[in-house]
Design an enzyme around this catalytic site. Structure first.
Site, PDB file in Angstrom:
ATOM      1  N   PRO A 121      43.456 -31.937  79.989  1.00  0.00           N
ATOM      2  CA  PRO A 121      44.274 -31.136  80.896  1.00  0.00           C
ATOM      3  C   PRO A 121      45.033 -32.002  81.901  1.00  0.00           C
ATOM      4  O   PRO A 121      44.539 -33.023  82.364  1.00  0.00           O
ATOM      5  CB  PRO A 121      43.243 -30.255  81.602  1.00  0.00           C
ATOM      6  N   GLU A 122      46.248 -31.581  82.202  1.00  0.00           N
ATOM      7  CA  GLU A 122      47.037 -32.279  83.215  1.00  0.00           C
ATOM      8  C   GLU A 122      46.544 -31.877  84.610  1.00  0.00           C
ATOM      9  O   GLU A 122      45.818 -30.898  84.790  1.00  0.00           O
ATOM     10  CB  GLU A 122      48.511 -31.905  83.061  1.00  0.00           C
ATOM     11  N   LYS A 160      42.257 -35.183  88.141  1.00  0.00           N
ATOM     12  CA  LYS A 160      41.732 -34.340  87.070  1.00  0.00           C
ATOM     13  C   LYS A 160      40.256 -34.013  87.262  1.00  0.00           C
ATOM     14  O   LYS A 160      39.605 -33.512  86.358  1.00  0.00           O
ATOM     15  CB  LYS A 160      41.952 -35.026  85.722  1.00  0.00           C
ATOM     16  N   ARG A 204      47.490 -42.891  72.867  1.00  0.00           N
ATOM     17  CA  ARG A 204      47.892 -41.482  72.846  1.00  0.00           C
ATOM     18  C   ARG A 204      49.113 -41.325  71.951  1.00  0.00           C
ATOM     19  O   ARG A 204      49.829 -42.295  71.666  1.00  0.00           O
ATOM     20  CB  ARG A 204      48.248 -41.006  74.261  1.00  0.00           C
TER      21      ARG A 204
END
Length: 267
Positions: A2-3, A51, A250
């Site tokens: 999640p951002e 985060k 990523r």
């Protein structure tokens, strides 16, 4: 993963549901917390730090959690059926008389003194959505390693806390550079920092990470998750590869027409 805006919204929803109320049930289903008893403690606040989620309780205790890739918190009314996954995936239950917060698949769950929160989050850079936000300090950290790839540097939470891969890929597109461009070769890096702040602020109170300003399905991102589809700006086919170190790489998406700079390694 999640951002930061998703974690910020999760914190706000948990805060609105739990803050100011005593826990009538606190079930922490991880071995190291099996004997911890938080029943009766009042939730003071729930805040995000990048985060990370920090649930602060009276008595000077903080429950620290991190969602990483699979974790999530769900809120339920009394008697409502829990729907976040099978029971064996539940890691935490925080219940008041009015709402129940259930944490599923939480890879990080720890209880620590509030005075020692820095042990969990002190390494983080300025929080893009936090009261400590300092663009000058974030910029200084970002450009401290000019030879580093811009995408890798933006993902490094020690530079500024809150960016995930969706925003990193889109920031590279919006600034017209490939993810493999060295930080020192990025023109006006202060604009990257300012744009990161604007994007997270624009999205923090809604689900999804809209970078185009268009909420229609399939049009929320310029290049992210658009491999082999047209770039929404110029129509060129979006390409994909990997960015970052091998052990933390990523997926990268980029438009070879709109973005200038080095190609993926080995290409």
């Amino acid at each position: 993963m999640p951002e930061g805006d998703t974690v910020w919204l999760t914190a706000r929803r948990l805060h609105d549901a739990l803050a100011g109320r005593a826990l009538v049930r606190a079930d922490l289903r991880v071995p190291q917390l099996a004997t911890a008893d938080l029943t009766g403690r009042r939730v003071l606040e729930v805040v995000s730090r990048g985060k990370h989620l920090l649930t602060r309780l009276d008595g000077g205790a903080t429950l620290h959690s991190h969602l990483r890739m699979e974790g999530s918190w769900h809120l339920y009314a009394p008697g409502e059926r829990w729907r976040g996954g099978p029971a064996h995936q539940i890691r935490a239950v925080l219940e008041t008389e009015h709402r129940t917060a259930v944490g599923y698949r939480l890879p990080v769950l720890a209880l620590l003194p509030t005075a020692r929160e820095s042990e969990a989050v002190g390494h983080l850079g300025p929080d893009l959505l936090g009261p400590d936000w300092d663009p000058a300090r974030a910029l200084a950290r970002l450009v401290a390693e000019p030879e580093r790839e811009i995408a890798e540097a933006l993902l490094d939470q020690r530079n500024m806390a809150g960016l995930g891969n969706v925003y990193v890929v889109e920031l590279c597109f919006l600034r017209g550079v490939t993810p493999w461009t060295a930080v020192g070769d990025v023109r006006a890096p202060e604009k990257v920092v300012a744009l990161a702040k604007r994007l997270l602020e624009a999205n923090k109170e809604r689900s999804g990470h809209i970078t185009t300003g268009d909420t229609r399905r399939g049009r929320t991102h310029w290049v992210y998750d658009r491999a082999n589809r047209p770039c929404l700006r110029c129509g060129t086919t979006v390409r994909t590869d990997r960015h970052g170190r091998a052990d933390q790489s990523r997926v990268a998406y980029w438009c070879p027409s709109c973005q200038k700079g080095p190609p993926p390694h080995g290409n």
